[in-house]
Scaffold this motif. Structure first.
Motif, PDB file in Angstrom:
ATOM      1  N   HIS A 386      18.125 -24.862  17.327  1.00 49.83           N
ATOM      2  CA  HIS A 386      18.854 -23.680  16.867  1.00 49.83           C
ATOM      3  C   HIS A 386      18.633 -23.446  15.367  1.00 49.83           C
ATOM      4  O   HIS A 386      18.205 -22.368  14.945  1.00 49.83           O
ATOM      5  CB  HIS A 386      20.344 -23.890  17.162  1.00 49.83           C
ATOM      6  CG  HIS A 386      21.230 -22.803  16.626  1.00 49.83           C
ATOM      7  ND1 HIS A 386      21.815 -21.863  17.435  1.00 49.83           N
ATOM      8  CD2 HIS A 386      21.617 -22.493  15.365  1.00 49.83           C
ATOM      9  CE1 HIS A 386      22.521 -21.028  16.703  1.00 49.83           C
ATOM     10  NE2 HIS A 386      22.424 -21.388  15.435  1.00 49.83           N
ATOM     11  N   GLU A 387      18.915 -24.462  14.569  1.00 51.68           N
ATOM     12  CA  GLU A 387      18.827 -24.286  13.117  1.00 51.68           C
ATOM     13  C   GLU A 387      17.383 -24.033  12.682  1.00 51.68           C
ATOM     14  O   GLU A 387      17.137 -23.284  11.738  1.00 51.68           O
ATOM     15  CB  GLU A 387      19.431 -25.487  12.383  1.00 51.68           C
ATOM     16  CG  GLU A 387      20.916 -25.758  12.699  1.00 51.68           C
ATOM     17  CD  GLU A 387      21.842 -24.582  12.420  1.00 51.68           C
ATOM     18  OE1 GLU A 387      21.455 -23.660  11.685  1.00 51.68           O
ATOM     19  OE2 GLU A 387      22.964 -24.576  12.960  1.00 51.68           O
ATOM     20  N   HIS A 390      16.597 -20.433  12.581  1.00 53.36           N
ATOM     21  CA  HIS A 390      16.898 -19.741  11.320  1.00 53.36           C
ATOM     22  C   HIS A 390      15.782 -20.000  10.310  1.00 53.36           C
ATOM     23  O   HIS A 390      15.373 -19.108   9.573  1.00 53.36           O
ATOM     24  CB  HIS A 390      18.230 -20.229  10.747  1.00 53.36           C
ATOM     25  CG  HIS A 390      19.412 -19.844  11.588  1.00 53.36           C
ATOM     26  ND1 HIS A 390      19.688 -18.543  11.920  1.00 53.36           N
ATOM     27  CD2 HIS A 390      20.400 -20.588  12.159  1.00 53.36           C
ATOM     28  CE1 HIS A 390      20.801 -18.507  12.662  1.00 53.36           C
ATOM     29  NE2 HIS A 390      21.241 -19.731  12.820  1.00 53.36           N
ATOM     30  N   GLU A 414      21.798 -14.478  14.723  1.00 50.20           N
ATOM     31  CA  GLU A 414      21.731 -15.598  15.662  1.00 50.20           C
ATOM     32  C   GLU A 414      20.694 -15.413  16.777  1.00 50.20           C
ATOM     33  O   GLU A 414      20.606 -16.235  17.676  1.00 50.20           O
ATOM     34  CB  GLU A 414      23.113 -15.883  16.256  1.00 50.20           C
ATOM     35  CG  GLU A 414      24.142 -16.336  15.219  1.00 50.20           C
ATOM     36  CD  GLU A 414      23.751 -17.600  14.446  1.00 50.20           C
ATOM     37  OE1 GLU A 414      22.961 -18.411  14.968  1.00 50.20           O
ATOM     38  OE2 GLU A 414      24.233 -17.755  13.302  1.00 50.20           O
ATOM     39  N   SER A 417      17.709 -18.125  16.400  1.00 42.73           N
ATOM     40  CA  SER A 417      18.208 -19.489  16.599  1.00 42.73           C
ATOM     41  C   SER A 417      18.516 -19.749  18.071  1.00 42.73           C
ATOM     42  O   SER A 417      18.131 -20.786  18.630  1.00 42.73           O
ATOM     43  CB  SER A 417      19.469 -19.679  15.757  1.00 42.73           C
ATOM     44  OG  SER A 417      20.378 -18.615  15.992  1.00 42.73           O
TER      45      SER A 417
HETATM   46 ZN    ZN Z   1      23.114 -20.224  13.773  1.00 42.02          ZN
END
Ligand code: ZN
Length: 603
Positions: A386-387, A390, A414, A417
């Protein structure tokens, strides 16, 4: 099991902030240089921003200063995020913040002067601009809501004070609040924020999990009035600013920045509340039966469907999983994953005073930093993926766009991510044919990805909308109001399938997002786009991957609907949202079928 002090955690589990400044002395030197640059900049441009040429040249000259400020800000801020108990770091961060506020107010003339320039010059500036086109267009849109230059200057000078509610919230949560150990099954267990959110809330032993719930919320309760006061200060302040700037209401004011219509915002909350609830309740019934619980409570919702199949994962293994899963996005993406591990972009360590949860902070055209608390669970691998999403967004949009135009609207933040979470799940289902493994992956997708974005944050969004309605009506909120709204919220969604025990209504105290405007609903908005784009990649392969990369590269150069269009998704209609809820339903149906096959349990 006390949490380690920051100085005692293995260095390879920490991030390497020396990528920004090799040492602190160089940071202070950079700060002095930036102060001198700002002085020169102000002398060169203050009072002179009347023509298109000067406006564009001024913004271009300001760009490297803003980038330098970001580096200072991140260097000081990130060190503190890793250890709030360190007073030297706290003082350093406060000093840097203070200087940044001063520098921002010294440069505040830029926006206000540009807005006073004749319309024809502003239009001409848009035509002349390369890196700052969207920035100027946004300023023109803001014009109707700007105050007199002197007032704007006052607001900028006060900006740090305007953030005080959030500072109080964080200080309460990270420095003041302390949890007593609790007892379950005759054994004593330590308790802390991160321990609760990352461990006990997912604990398979019902006695431990529910005892932890009671102890955790029992302690939160002692801080409810301070937290409510800080939050009330935040929302009434937002209301005041909305009024000052001439917005119809606080919603219009907060959505203005996101370039999102009220319809798009309301649709996300209303459609999910109504149409997702039946699917999630079915999943809750499945959890209850599978775990043999007499009743399903709010304290049980985050348990794994099949805890025995929740293998421990090492940090080294997480690298392999994430690298392989994201390879579908191409070699440049895979190289970024390697760099993230080799150059220590990620802070895995668990230590006293560290911020909870996870986040990614980008340093423009350099690298990103990722904070998480590693617990050796597969859920943590999803967090890393997820991170890194970004980080990937930053890599592509920083590469293609100026510092001004590189960030998409919060509505889509989002999407990159959560896309990576979906790609990780997709990759995992391809690695084995075992039905139990498949069920475990699909249920991770439900209990992590979709639960987090479509349930946890969406319930926050529903509640937040009610709070702003109160504030818009001229009211204010107390701990009792907030708890009442949150309880109603949970009962509405879970109905008769989940008992909401005493304490659950305090869940509003757990979330820092409320201090960041209309943020919670965007998680589901981003994931809606990600789900539809992932389904396109599954079906169409490379052309859909290219569209996705172009979407990332576009940064903030279009509004959310325009950006989603690049990824091949039309969010002007409710089609993508309904299709995504249908997809979630199909995952839950398959999990139920697999459970019938494996355990003979039907719901
Ligand atoms: Zn996030």
């Amino acid at each position: 099991m006390e949490l380690a002090a920051r100085k005692d955690v293995p260095v390879e589990e920490t991030w390497d902030l020396s990528l920004i400044f090799p040492d602190e002395k160089l940071m202070w030197e950079a700060l002095e240089k930036t102060k001198a640059d700002v002085k020169r900049f102000a002398a060169a441009y203050a009072g002179k921003l009347q023509t298109a040429e000067t406006i564009v040249r001024c913004l271009d000259d300001r760009e490297p200063i803003l980038i330098a400020m970001e580096r200072l800000w991140e260097y000081a801020g990130l060190a503190l995020e890793a250890d709030y108990t360190d007073n030297a770091l706290r003082e350093r961060e406060a000093k840097v913040s203070d200087e940044m506020t001063r520098l921002r107010s010294e440069m505040a003339f830029v926006d206000s002067e540009i807005l006073l320039a004749p319309d024809a010059e502003l239009k001409a500036a848009v035509g002349l601009a390369k890196g700052c086109r969207v920035y100027i267009e946004d300023l023109i849109a803001k014009k109707a809501h700007m105050l007199a230059p002197e007032t704007e200057k006052v607001l900028t000078a006060l900006s740090l004070s305007l953030e005080v509610p959030y500072t109080i919230y964080n200080t309460m949560k990270l420095a003041d609040i302390s949890f007593e150990p609790f007892t379950a099954n005759g054994k004593e267990y330590p308790l802390g924020y991160s321990l609760y959110e990352d461990d006990y809330e997912l604990e398979a032993d019902t006695a431990v999990r529910r005892a932890a719930f009671r102890a955790f919320y029992g302690t939160l309760k002692k801080y409810e009035n301070t937290t409510a006061a800080a939050y009330n200060a935040c929302v009434t302040q937002e209301k005041t600013i909305a009024e000052l700037r001439g917005f119809r209401d606080v919603f219009e004011s907060l959505l203005f920045e996101q370039k999102v219509t009220r319809d798009m915002y309301d649709r996300q909350i209303d459609v999910i509340t109504e149409k997702l609830a039946p699917h999630m309740r079915r999943y809750a019934r499945l959890l209850r039966k599978k775990h043999g619980l007499a009743e399903m409570t709010f304290a049980d919702l985050k348990i794994a469907l099949d805890p025995a199949y929740d293998p421990r994962v090492t940090i080294a293994e997480s690298r392999t999983y994430v690298r392989e899963a994201l390879s579908v996005l191409g070699k440049d993406y895979r190289d970024m994953v390697d760099r993230a591990y080799d150059e220590r972009w990620i802070d895995f360590a668990k230590n006293e005073g560290k911020s909870t949860g996870g986040f990614c902070a980008g340093v423009y055209r350099q690298n990103s930093y990722i904070l998480l608390n590693w617990n050796e669970r597969m859920a943590d691998v999803f967090t890393v993926a997820h991170e890194l999403g970004h980080a990937g967004q930053s890599m592509y949009s920083d590469g293609a766009q100026s510092y001004y135009d590189n960030e998409p609207s919060m509505y889509l933040v989002e999407a990159p991510s959560t896309m990576n979470e979906l790609l990780l799940a997709h990759y995992l289902t391809q690695t084995k044919e075992d039905p139990r493994f498949r069920r475990w992956v699909l249920s991770s997708l439900i209990s992590n990805t979709y639960y987090h974005n479509f349930v946890t944050h969406l319930r926050e969004a529903w509640y937040q909308r009610e709070v702003y309605k109160v504030v818009d009506g001229g009211g204010s909120v107390t701990a009792d109001t907030l708890s009442g709204l949150f309880r109603k919220n949970l009962e509405l969604f879970w109905g008769e399938d989940v008992v909401i025990p005493e304490g659950a209504e305090l869940t509003w105290m757990r979330q820092p997002h409320y201090y960041m405007g209309l943020y919670p609903y965007t998680y589901s908005a981003g994931l809606t786009v990600a789900t539809q784009a992932m389904l396109r990649i599954e079906k169409e392969g490379e052309s859909a991957v290219n569209d996705w990369k172009n979407f990332l590269k576009a940064g903030g150069t279009k509004d959310p609907a325009g950006l989603a269009e690049i990824a091949g998704i039309d969010i002007r209609t409710d089609g993508p949202l309904n299709a995504t809820i249908g997809y979630i339903g199909s995952l839950i149906d398959e999990i139920c079928r697999l459970t019938e096959e494996i355990d003979g349990i039907t719901v």
